[in-house]
Scaffold this motif. Structure first.
Motif, mmCIF file in Angstrom:
data_model
loop_
_atom_site.group_PDB
_atom_site.id
_atom_site.type_symbol
_atom_site.label_atom_id
_atom_site.label_comp_id
_atom_site.label_asym_id
_atom_site.label_seq_id
_atom_site.Cartn_x
_atom_site.Cartn_y
_atom_site.Cartn_z
ATOM 1 N N ARG A 183 -33.778 -36.340 -13.949
ATOM 2 C CA ARG A 183 -33.496 -36.123 -15.372
ATOM 3 C C ARG A 183 -34.799 -36.202 -16.160
ATOM 4 N NH1 ARG A 183 -29.387 -39.567 -19.329
ATOM 5 N NH2 ARG A 183 -29.209 -37.932 -20.905
ATOM 6 N N PHE A 184 -35.065 -35.180 -16.911
ATOM 7 C CA PHE A 184 -36.234 -35.189 -17.781
ATOM 8 C C PHE A 184 -35.798 -35.540 -19.192
ATOM 9 C CE2 PHE A 184 -38.227 -32.997 -14.316
ATOM 10 C CZ PHE A 184 -39.577 -33.283 -14.454
ATOM 11 N N ARG A 185 -36.521 -36.415 -19.802
ATOM 12 C CA ARG A 185 -36.211 -36.723 -21.196
ATOM 13 C C ARG A 185 -36.984 -35.758 -22.083
ATOM 14 N NH1 ARG A 185 -40.708 -38.798 -23.403
ATOM 15 N NH2 ARG A 185 -41.982 -40.329 -22.275
ATOM 16 N N PRO A 186 -36.637 -35.640 -23.349
ATOM 17 C CA PRO A 186 -37.447 -34.781 -24.220
ATOM 18 C C PRO A 186 -38.774 -35.465 -24.554
ATOM 19 C CG PRO A 186 -35.371 -35.439 -25.274
ATOM 20 C CD PRO A 186 -35.505 -36.244 -24.044
ATOM 21 N N GLN B 140 -40.937 -44.127 -14.313
ATOM 22 C CA GLN B 140 -41.926 -44.957 -14.995
ATOM 23 C C GLN B 140 -41.316 -45.511 -16.298
ATOM 24 O OE1 GLN B 140 -44.387 -41.187 -16.448
ATOM 25 N NE2 GLN B 140 -45.285 -43.117 -17.158
ATOM 26 N N THR B 141 -42.008 -46.444 -16.865
ATOM 27 C CA THR B 141 -41.534 -47.035 -18.109
ATOM 28 C C THR B 141 -41.432 -45.951 -19.182
ATOM 29 O OG1 THR B 141 -42.489 -49.154 -17.536
ATOM 30 C CG2 THR B 141 -42.061 -48.785 -19.858
ATOM 31 N N ALA B 142 -40.394 -46.032 -19.963
ATOM 32 C CA ALA B 142 -40.120 -45.105 -21.066
ATOM 33 C C ALA B 142 -39.804 -43.694 -20.590
ATOM 34 C CB ALA B 142 -41.281 -45.069 -22.054
ATOM 35 N N SER B 143 -39.285 -43.614 -19.341
ATOM 36 C CA SER B 143 -38.932 -42.286 -18.864
ATOM 37 C C SER B 143 -37.438 -42.019 -19.093
ATOM 38 C CB SER B 143 -39.262 -42.157 -17.373
ATOM 39 O OG SER B 143 -38.582 -43.157 -16.652
ATOM 40 N N GLY B 144 -36.694 -43.050 -19.511
ATOM 41 C CA GLY B 144 -35.283 -42.845 -19.842
ATOM 42 C C GLY B 144 -34.321 -43.525 -18.895
ATOM 43 N N LYS B 145 -34.785 -44.556 -18.164
ATOM 44 C CA LYS B 145 -33.897 -45.239 -17.211
ATOM 45 C C LYS B 145 -32.785 -45.975 -17.957
ATOM 46 C CE LYS B 145 -37.220 -47.706 -15.416
ATOM 47 N NZ LYS B 145 -38.360 -47.171 -16.183
ATOM 48 N N THR B 146 -33.235 -46.789 -18.926
ATOM 49 C CA THR B 146 -32.244 -47.565 -19.671
ATOM 50 C C THR B 146 -31.373 -46.638 -20.504
ATOM 51 O OG1 THR B 146 -33.863 -49.337 -19.754
ATOM 52 C CG2 THR B 146 -31.979 -49.543 -21.217
ATOM 53 N N HIS B 147 -31.995 -45.596 -21.004
ATOM 54 C CA HIS B 147 -31.229 -44.614 -21.770
ATOM 55 C C HIS B 147 -30.125 -44.026 -20.894
ATOM 56 C CE1 HIS B 147 -30.546 -41.349 -24.655
ATOM 57 N NE2 HIS B 147 -30.505 -40.531 -23.604
HETATM 58 P P1 ADP Z 1 -37.148 -46.872 -19.690
HETATM 59 O O1 ADP Z 1 -35.889 -47.656 -19.637
HETATM 60 O O2 ADP Z 1 -37.307 -45.934 -18.527
HETATM 61 O O3 ADP Z 1 -38.347 -47.667 -19.888
HETATM 62 P P2 ADP Z 1 -35.928 -45.877 -22.060
HETATM 63 O O4 ADP Z 1 -34.591 -45.523 -21.528
HETATM 64 O O5 ADP Z 1 -36.010 -47.130 -22.812
HETATM 65 O O6 ADP Z 1 -37.024 -45.890 -20.963
HETATM 66 O O7 ADP Z 1 -36.419 -44.653 -22.945
HETATM 67 C C1 ADP Z 1 -37.520 -44.679 -23.765
HETATM 68 C C2 ADP Z 1 -37.212 -43.917 -25.036
HETATM 69 O O8 ADP Z 1 -36.965 -42.593 -24.800
HETATM 70 C C3 ADP Z 1 -35.974 -44.491 -25.707
HETATM 71 O O9 ADP Z 1 -36.200 -44.565 -27.073
HETATM 72 C C4 ADP Z 1 -34.913 -43.496 -25.400
HETATM 73 O O10 ADP Z 1 -33.951 -43.402 -26.445
HETATM 74 C C5 ADP Z 1 -35.682 -42.206 -25.263
HETATM 75 N N1 ADP Z 1 -35.046 -41.338 -24.284
HETATM 76 C C6 ADP Z 1 -35.065 -41.499 -22.983
HETATM 77 N N2 ADP Z 1 -34.383 -40.483 -22.364
HETATM 78 C C7 ADP Z 1 -33.903 -39.681 -23.336
HETATM 79 C C8 ADP Z 1 -33.110 -38.466 -23.347
HETATM 80 N N3 ADP Z 1 -32.679 -37.901 -22.231
HETATM 81 N N4 ADP Z 1 -32.818 -37.946 -24.534
HETATM 82 C C9 ADP Z 1 -33.253 -38.506 -25.662
HETATM 83 N N5 ADP Z 1 -34.014 -39.626 -25.722
HETATM 84 C C10 ADP Z 1 -34.342 -40.207 -24.557
#
Ligand code: ADP
Ligand code: MG
Length: 943
Positions: free
Chosen positions: A15-18, A87-94
């Motif tokens: 999954r790629f985040r924006p 990696q961190t901030a790649s959208g895992k928690t999201h």
């Molecule tokens: P991680 O848990 O991998 O460190 P996060 O899930 O916290 O990263 O995501 C970092 C930021 O990017 C958050 O603010 C999150 O809302 C945003 N983000 C991540 N994936 C997406 C997505 N698919 N669409 C929109 N925003 C996203």
């Protein structure tokens, strides 16, 4: 098993985040290029996954495509796992959580929870579910229970089916999605509370949410279990040696450890090597089943599209590709019913037989080989042949009950006896058990080590701080010693100054007394003068009375004289002819009578003049006297005012001296305190030197506390004394003000009195002047009359000599004279009347003046009385003040000495550690506290 185990690969999606706002702002390039639904190109290199999700994928789309089917698996009795890697901030928690309470933005976990319950509600009524959840995180390879923060380092054990689980982890039974969400919220909260930098912490810790579902069919009695692990992994980027702020190298290693062991496990699994290092980290152990075990596993590879994260993205994608090759063997977790068990036993029995046959065959062949024989190919072991033989044997001996017990598959080429196999199995179990135990032990040891390390750090800190304290105390001590010396000197000086002040004070009070006495004397003098003034007034009164009397006499005399004159006139008128006819002897007689009268008048007039002169002289004398007295009075009043001013200045200076004295006393007190403290510290330091730092500290504390309390009491006393003193001083100033007011009033009255006196005097003098004038006028008229009378007489005598010759002429002359005399008489009566009127006027004015004089005198008297009273009051107040001062001085003096004693008390050698019962208990308890074992964490901090 009812269901054959199925081999499946791990489902890997990407999954790629924006691009996020900062990346957009930075102008980062969007690097991924998507090809179809399962391929992404990074710099032209393709990466294939089961699914690739582009940046615009919504949460619900992702869920439906990836996670939804897992719900059915878990409720169907299979295990499931969803990992989020990246990696961190790649959208895992999201991806995993999203916004937990936002229906659009919520991630996989809340949706799964909702779906599980919805699915259950739609299932067979005969099914009964038991759902429990656990939530924990792994940080630095330590498992922390997020539903019970007190569980910080849990260990991993294996259950009877050799499936690892977190031992002692809180399992919360839930019956609704809300309860699950509550548990998640609680866990997230406790995660936040414990750490300072949540971003850093969450990027380095794995959070694992476990849903455990047990179901039982009340009709068939079949029991199924499914475990679902939802894992938000730590950031896949490597923590560099210096990358982790505030962490040492060991910690950085630990942070990397679980992820790198995950990588190792995945590599081992993908390479198909025999040994998989699950035991390298707790995380891999917990997820052992999810990786190459009995689990339907989905791995979400989360990537950043930014060119900035290019390298990380590639390694993440590589990891996903590797993970894709992992094969899991999924089987249903079912607890069999008796029937099922029987069937299974039969099946197993059959299998056993085949194996036994194989074993005997192989053993025979082996023996032949060992004995040097060569076994021909047709005699060698052949699986199919063996199976066929077994089947034949089976059909032949269908109900052969003497089948031997099943045995474990031996290793090829190694002949193992049954007992050996058993032993080997038992040993294996034992060894695993031991391994678990060792794990436990290692955990415990590491916990202990951690706590010991912490304690050591604490102790070291304490030691260094106490060392520093010691040093500072040493320097302080030396400083205090020198200060002590200086203070001693100062105290001496202060004492000297105090003595001087006391002497000064005595002198001043003596002076004040003298002045007061002088004041008293002057007041007395003033009184005397006032009385003398009164006596003079009396005299004046007498003199006035005398003048009145004289006046009366003069009027009387005048009236008698006038009477006489009238008689003479009558006599002269009636006897005119007679005179001419009578003898000259009668005329002579009359002449003598007249002469006598005249002489009498003369003498009387002389006496009057003399008397008036006397009166005048006495008046002037009295005026002089009055003037002198007044002068004296003024001088006295001046002196009084001077004395009062002096008294005032003296009181001021007295106050000053008093203040100074107080200040000095205060400094003496503080210096005394300091001496005592220094002494106490000296003692403390000696104690410290004897390696009794703690007890010394305690003692110091106690001493300081005592000093503090003493100081407080002392200050309270001083404060109250000072308040009293202030009060007295206020009283004194009030009295002085009153006194001043009275003096002013007196002054004003005196001035008034003087004015009245002056008016009185003026009137007196005017009256006297008028009186004298009248007198003079009267005398003048009398003189004139006399002269006229004499002239008349002489002319008459002369005429009487010529009477004989000229009678008619004499008659007319006589008549003329009578007329003249009559006019004279008239004049005299007029003058007399005027005099009488004046007299009456004066008389009417006199009582008024007398009244005024009396009033003035009374006023003076009253004022004098008031003055006296005020003076008495002042004297009494002074006395009181002096007494008070004396008392305070007395009170302060013994207090000074007493205070010293009371401060010194706590450091009396007899009273040090445990002379008094209270101290003993306190110190002993402190010592006991200090001697507590070092193992109690925070014991060092509490000191
Ligand atoms: P991680 O848990 O991998 O460190 P996060 O899930 O916290 O990263 O995501 C970092 C930021 O990017 C958050 O603010 C999150 O809302 C945003 N983000 C991540 N994936 C997406 C997505 N698919 N669409 C929109 N925003 C996203
Ligand atoms: Mg995160």
């Amino acid at each position: 098993m009812a269901d054959p185990a199925a081999e499946t690969t791990i489902n890997v999606v990407c999954r790629f985040r924006p691009l996020n706002s900062s990346e957009v702002a930075r102008g980062d390039k969007y690097i991924p290029k998507f090809q179809g639904e399962d391929c992404v190109l990074i710099a032209g290199k393709p990466y294939h996954f089961d699914r690739v999700f582009q940046s615009d994928t919504t949460q619900v789309q992702f869920y439906n495509a990836v996670a939804q089917k897992i719900v059915r698996d878990v409720l169907g009795g299979y295990n499931g796992t969803i990992f989020a890697y990246g990696q961190t901030a790649s959208g895992k928690t999201h991806t995993m959580e999203g916004k937990l309470h936002d229906s659009d933005m919520m991630g996989v976990i809340p949706r799964i929870v909702d779906d599980i319950f919805n699915y259950i509600y739609s299932m067979d009524e005969n099914l009964e579910f038991h759902i429990k959840v656990s939530y924990f995180e792994i940080y630095l390879d330590k498992i922390k229970d997020l539903l019970d923060v007190s569980k910080v380092n849990l260990s991993v054990h294996e259950d009877k089916n050799r499936v690892p689980y977190v031992k002692g982890c809180t399992e919360r039974f839930v019956s609704s999605p809300e309860e699950v969400m509550d548990a998640i919220d609680e866990g997230k909260n406790s995660r936040h509370v414990a750490v300072t930098n949540m971003n850093e912490h969450s990027s380095r810790s794995h959070s694992i949410f476990l849903i455990n579902i047990k179901q039982e069919n009340s009709q068939t009695g079949q029991k199924l279990t499914g475990k679902l692990y939802l894992v938000d992994l730590a950031g896949s980027e490597k923590v560099g040696k210096t990358g982790a702020e505030g962490t040492v190298l060991d910690e950085a290693k630990m942070i990397n450890k679980s992820l790198s062991s995950l990588g190792n496990v995945i590599s081992a699994l993908s390479e198909g090597s025999g040994y998989v290092p699950y035991r390298d980290s707790k995380m891999t152990r917990i997820l052992q089943d999810s990786l190459g075990g009995n689990c339907r596993t989905t791995m979400v590879i989360c990537c950043s599209p930014s060119a900035f994260n290019d390298a990380e993205t590639r390694s993440t994608l590589m990891f996903g590709q590797r993970a894709k090759t992992i094969k899991n063997t999924v089987s249903l977790n079912v607890e069999l019913t008796a029937e099922q068990w029987k069937k299974k036993w039969e099946k197993e029995n059959e299998k056993n037989k085949t194996l036994k046959n194989t074993v005997t065959w192989l053993e025979a062949e082996l023996n032949r080989w060992r004995s040097g024989e060569s076994v021909p190919v047709e005699d060698q072991f052949d699986k199919e042949k063996a199976q066929a033989e077994v089947q034949a044997l089976d059909s032949a001996l269908n109900n052969d009950k003497t089948a031997p017990a099943p045995a474990l598959t031996p290793l090829p080429g190694v002949k193992l006896t049954e007992a050996e196999t058993k032993q080997y199995g038992a040993e294996m179990a034992k060894l695993y058990k031991e391994m678990d135990d060792k794990d436990d032990e290692i955990n415990q040891q590491s916990q202990l080590l951690e706590s010991l390390k912490q304690q050591m750090l604490d102790q070291e800190e304490l030691l260094s701080s106490s060392r520093q304290d010691h040093d500072t105390l040493q320097t302080e001590l030396s400083r205090l010693l020198s200060e002590n010396e200086a203070s001693k000197e100062e105290v001496k000086e202060v004492l000297q100054a105090l003595e001087e002040l006391a002497v000064n004070y005595d002198q001043k009070s003596q002076e004040v007394e003298d002045k007061a006495q002088e004041f008293e004397a002057l007041s007395e003098e003033l009184n005397e003068k006032s009385s003398s003034l009164a006596s003079i007034d009396c005299e004046l009164q007498k003199l006035k009375e005398m003048t009145n009397h004289q006046k009366k006499r003069v009027t009387e005399m005048m009236s008698s004289l006038l009477k006489d004159l009238a008689e003479i006139g009558i006599a002269l008128g009636s006897n005119d002819i007679k005179v001419t006819t009578r003898s000259s002897g009668l005329v002579d007689e009359e002449f003598t009578v007249a002469r006598l009268y005249i002489s009498k008048m003369k003498s009387e007039v002389k006496a009057m003049v003399k008397h008036s002169k006397q009166l005048e002289s006495s008046r002037s004398e009295s005026t002089q006297k009055i003037e002198a007295t007044e002068m004296e009075l003024i001088a006295l009043q001046l002196r009084v005012s001077q004395h009062e001013a002096k008294i005032k200045s003296l009181t001021d200076s007295l106050q000053n001296v008093e203040q100074k004295k107080r200040q000095l006393e205060e400094t003496v007190d503080s210096l005394n305190e300091e001496i005592v403290r220094i002494k106490a510290q000296e003692k403390v330091n000696t104690l410290e030197k004897d390696n009794e730092i703690q007890s010394a500290n305690e003692i110091k504390d106690a001493v300081e506390k005592q000093i503090q309390s003493h100081r407080e009491i002392h200050q309270k006393q001083i404060g109250s004394l000072r308040d009293e003193l202030d009060h007295k001083e206020k009283l004194m100033t009030e009295l002085q003000d009153l006194n001043q007011k009275i003096v002013l009033e007196q002054e004003r009255l005196r001035v008034e009195h003087e004015k009245l006196k002056a008016a009185d005097q003026e009137k007196n003098s005017r009256y006297i002047c008028r009186y004298v004038e009248l007198h003079a006028r009267e005398l003048q008229t009398l003189h004139n009359l006399r002269r006229l009378f004499v002239k008349d007489l002489t002319t008459r005598v002369k005429k009487s000599a010529h009477m004989d010759s000229d009678d008619a002429e004499s008659t007319t002359m006589q008549k003329q004279k009578i007329c003249f005399l009559e006019s004279n008489l008239e004049q005299l009566t007029k003058a007399h009347k005027q005099l009488l009127r004046d007299n009456a006027d004066l008389r009417s004015e006199l009582p008024k003046l007398e009244k005024r004089l009396r009033a003035t005198a009374e006023r003076v008297k009253a004022l004098e009385a008031a003055l006296r009273e005020a003076k008495e009051n002042a004297a009494i107040d002074r006395k009181r003040y002096d007494q008070e001062m004396e008392r305070i001085k007395d009170a302060v003096k013994p207090k000074n000495t007493g205070r010293r004693a009371s401060i010194a008390k706590p450091i009396r050698p007899g009273q040090l550690p445990g002379a008094s019962p209270i101290n003993t208990s306190v110190n002993r308890s402190n010592l006991i506290q200090n001697n507590q074992p070092a193992g109690i964490k925070g014991g060092g901090n509490s000191r």
